[in-house]
Design a protein around this motif. Structure first.
Motif, short mmCIF file in Angstrom:
data_model
loop_
_atom_site.label_atom_id
_atom_site.label_comp_id
_atom_site.label_asym_id
_atom_site.label_seq_id
_atom_site.Cartn_x
_atom_site.Cartn_y
_atom_site.Cartn_z
N MET A 1 0.82 -1.20 0.00
CA MET A 1 0.00 0.00 0.00
C MET A 1 0.86 1.26 0.00
O MET A 1 0.43 2.31 -0.46
CB MET A 1 -0.95 0.01 1.20
N ALA A 2 2.10 1.16 0.50
CA ALA A 2 3.01 2.30 0.52
C ALA A 2 3.70 2.49 -0.83
O ALA A 2 4.52 3.40 -0.98
CB ALA A 2 4.05 2.12 1.61
N GLY A 3 3.40 1.63 -1.79
CA GLY A 3 3.95 1.78 -3.12
C GLY A 3 5.16 0.93 -3.43
O GLY A 3 5.81 1.12 -4.45
N LEU A 4 5.49 0.00 -2.55
CA LEU A 4 6.66 -0.84 -2.77
C LEU A 4 6.31 -2.20 -3.37
O LEU A 4 7.17 -3.07 -3.49
CB LEU A 4 7.42 -1.05 -1.45
N GLY A 5 5.06 -2.37 -3.76
CA GLY A 5 4.63 -3.63 -4.36
C GLY A 5 4.52 -3.51 -5.86
O GLY A 5 4.90 -2.51 -6.47
N GLN A 6 3.97 -4.55 -6.46
CA GLN A 6 3.80 -4.57 -7.91
C GLN A 6 2.68 -3.61 -8.30
O GLN A 6 1.61 -3.60 -7.70
CB GLN A 6 3.45 -5.98 -8.35
N THR A 7 2.94 -2.80 -9.31
CA THR A 7 1.92 -1.87 -9.78
C THR A 7 0.89 -2.61 -10.62
O THR A 7 1.23 -3.55 -11.34
CB THR A 7 2.54 -0.73 -10.61
#
Length: 73
Positions: free
Chosen positions: A55-61
């Motif tokens: 959720m903080a943006g460090l996962g797969q888009t």
């Protein structure tokens, strides 16, 4: 091309969960119930940390789905 989960969020969550499995397994063999449940809690924490990192943006888009042209009969 998909990254197949090779992201910081996925790696962190899996590593924490793996540590939890090791802890739970070791305490299960030692017949230590509180230690086993501590390991299970670590597994859950791994999922929470991985989800929070995603959720903080460090996962797969998420990529938009391609529209497949349907054949009309």
């Amino acid at each position: 091309m998909a990254s197949h989960g090779h992201t910081p969020a996925a790696w962190t969550g899996v590593i924490i969960a793996f540590i939890g499995f090791c802890v739970a397994g070791a305490f299960m063999v030692m017949a230590n119930v509180p230690g086993f449940w501590a390991g299970m809690a670590i597994i859950v924490i791994g999922g929470i940390v991985g989800g929070a990192m995603r959720m903080a943006g460090l996962g797969q888009t998420k990529r938009p789905q391609r529209q497949v042209a349907g054949s009309e009969s």
